[in-house]
Design a protein around this motif. Structure first.
Motif, PDB file in Angstrom:
ATOM      1  N   ALA A  19       0.843  -1.194   0.000  1.00 55.67           N
ATOM      2  CA  ALA A  19       0.000   0.000   0.000  1.00 55.67           C
ATOM      3  C   ALA A  19       0.879   1.246   0.000  1.00 55.67           C
ATOM      4  CB  ALA A  19      -0.893  -0.017   1.238  1.00 55.67           C
ATOM      5  N   SER A  20       0.477   2.218  -0.767  1.00 55.44           N
ATOM      6  CA  SER A  20       1.255   3.453  -0.864  1.00 55.44           C
ATOM      7  C   SER A  20       1.187   4.227   0.457  1.00 55.44           C
ATOM      8  CB  SER A  20       0.708   4.325  -1.999  1.00 55.44           C
ATOM      9  OG  SER A  20       1.375   5.563  -2.021  1.00 55.44           O
ATOM     10  N   ASP A  21       2.338   4.765   0.900  1.00 55.99           N
ATOM     11  CA  ASP A  21       2.370   5.545   2.135  1.00 55.99           C
ATOM     12  C   ASP A  21       2.641   7.016   1.853  1.00 55.99           C
ATOM     13  OD1 ASP A  21       4.933   5.385   1.298  1.00 55.99           O
ATOM     14  OD2 ASP A  21       5.766   4.612   3.189  1.00 55.99           O
ATOM     15  N   VAL A  22       2.403   7.421   0.599  1.00 57.75           N
ATOM     16  CA  VAL A  22       2.561   8.836   0.255  1.00 57.75           C
ATOM     17  C   VAL A  22       1.219   9.351  -0.237  1.00 57.75           C
ATOM     18  CG1 VAL A  22       4.996   8.616  -0.306  1.00 57.75           C
ATOM     19  CG2 VAL A  22       3.288   8.297  -2.100  1.00 57.75           C
TER      20      VAL A  22
END
Length: 481
Positions: A19-22
């Motif tokens: 999952a993207s954390d940005v």
């Protein structure tokens, strides 16, 4: 073999990303986004690798089998040539056009310049442009310069003369530049009918376009006479160099009267041709046409550096984004340097020898429309087999089952049931003998059991296709997509 879409299992991705954390970037506006998710195949990495590996094994290329295509030179070229082109990968082709950019790409400019000088030596021309990106592009560039030449002289020209044994792109290129075409038929001796040519030559003819050797694999013995007659009417003579493989080091077109030539680097000089791959069609001209060459031109300064010359008031202008298809040019130059003068002469001698060997070993079974020695390719007719219901295309299908790419069939158009074979200089005698044996087997089967051809080929995923339907009703999408 299943399509990759048919192998798809919902929920079986080939890769899983964390999952993207940005924060997400600003999205596209709604009208630019899809309303529904794209339907993509869902397969594991292993299934994906196997699918495309199996697909690659269905390819037919000169690296895997003999490819005796007649209308195009399909010869093997050393892999070292590919490495020569790879050396220039880091250099962007537009650097030379930036302010002071030429100083950052002296090597690239030197290669393009020296390639042009080498081509002038090979063709007997005075100057060469490397800009055209393919053979037909070279033809159009050449005819545009012919038109510019006549405009500059105030000539009123309407026609371009083309023999019916020339490549079909010749009349097409001339017509695109605005000329009307006069077609001259082939005489019984296999070349443009000289008497008919004399009849059509007038002061309204702008150019004569000759394919030499022609599509019958024959070199016209009247070239000097044809050029002199054209020049008497202030017409220029164009040399279609697609078949240059036959005369390398033997004849320089510029020495026998031609004024313009295009060369197919991707056929004659070290780049496999076909499959829609990159081409390159440099154009050479005699000195009268130099002012009309495309610009900018690469020049060599007195100190040995290279620069661009853009002040060319009579130029037809730029015909390509840079100085040509640079990768093909690099491979062609490497090919020329590796072989040298003696090697290039050997290329043509071997190519002509191979074609005549094939012709002599098959002419007792296949009809020869013109009973004479050939240059780099030989043309047969399957009219003898057609009497039993076996046509040129049936013989082509037979060859596929025996592991050979079919030669060109039904071209040139002036030969009924044509089979055009160009073995090239790179194939061994053993390979040629194996091909000849299969061609003889096909002729014998046509006599013994002509019905056997109806279901060929049997070794391919598909057999006989409706080629007309495939050409006119193309559907390359899966399902409703």
């Amino acid at each position: 073999m299943q399509l990759i879409y048919e192998q798809s299992i919902p929920g079986r991705p080939g890769v899983s990303l964390p999952a993207s954390d940005v924060p997400p970037a600003a999205g596209l506006s709604a009208e630019l986004r899809r309303a529904e998710a794209a339907v993509l195949p869902e397969v594991s990495e292993l299934d994906l690798v196997r699918h495309f590996t199996l697909l690659s094994r269905r390819n037919f290329s000169v690296d895997t089998n003999f490819y005796p295509l007649g209308s195009c030179t399909m010869k093997y070229n050393a892999k070292a040539i590919e490495e020569a082109a790879r050396a220039f990968v880091p250099y962007h082709p537009m650097v030379a056009l930036l302010p002071h950019g030429a100083s950052y790409c002296q090597g690239s400019l030197a290669l393009a310049y020296e390639l042009g000088r080498t081509l002038t030596e090979i063709t007997g021309m005075d100057e060469v442009t490397t800009q055209p990106l393919a053979g037909a592009h070279g033809e159009m560039t050449g005819i545009m310069m012919v038109a510019a030449y006549h405009r500059a002289k105030g000539n009123k020209k309407r026609y371009v003369v083309v023999p019916d044994s020339s490549h079909g792109t010749n009349p097409a290129s001339a017509a695109m530049v605005g000329y009307e075409i006069i077609t001259v038929p082939t005489a019984a001796y296999g070349d443009m009918d000289l008497e008919r040519f004399r009849e059509v030559m007038t002061d309204e003819v702008a150019a004569v376009m000759m394919t030499c050797p022609n599509t019958l694999g024959l070199f016209n013995p009247h070239i000097r006479e044809i050029c002199d007659l054209a020049h008497d009417h202030d017409a220029l003579v164009y040399y279609d160099g697609a078949n240059l493989n036959a005369i390398l080091g033997k004849v320089r077109p510029g020495d026998v009267g031609f004024d313009v030539i295009h060369v197919n680097l991707h056929k004659t000089f070290g780049t496999p041709h076909g499959g829609g791959g990159p081409g390159s069609g440099p154009v050479g001209v005699k000195k009268e046409l130099i002012p009309f060459l495309p610009g900018p031109r690469i020049v060599r300064n007195d100190d040995g550096s290279y620069a661009l010359e853009s002040a060319l008031p009579e130029s037809i202008g730029r015909t390509a984004g840079f100085f040509g298809n640079f990768g093909v040019m690099a491979k062609a130059y490497a090919y020329m340097v590796m072989l040298g003068r003696a090697g290039l002469i050997q290329v043509s001698e071997q190519a002509v020898l191979s074609a005549n060997y094939v012709m002599s070993r098959l002419k007792d079974l296949y009809e020869l429309p013109y009973e004479t020695s050939c240059m780099h390719e030989c043309v047969f007719s399957a009219v003898r087999q057609a009497k039993n219901g076996v046509h040129a295309i049936d013989i082509a299908k037979f060859l596929i089952d025996r592991g050979f790419h079919p030669p060109t069939v039904y071209f040139p158009l002036i030969v009924k049931e044509a089979i055009m074979i160009e073995p090239t200089e790179t194939e061994s005698k053993e390979t040629l003998d194996a091909f000849i044996a299969v061609m003889r087997e096909a002729a014998e089967l046509a006599e013994r059991d002509p019905a056997a051809f109806a279901t060929l080929p049997q070794s391919m995923p598909v057999s006989r296709l409706d080629e007309t339907k495939a050409a006119r009703e193309q559907n390359v999408c899966f399902g409703s997509w």
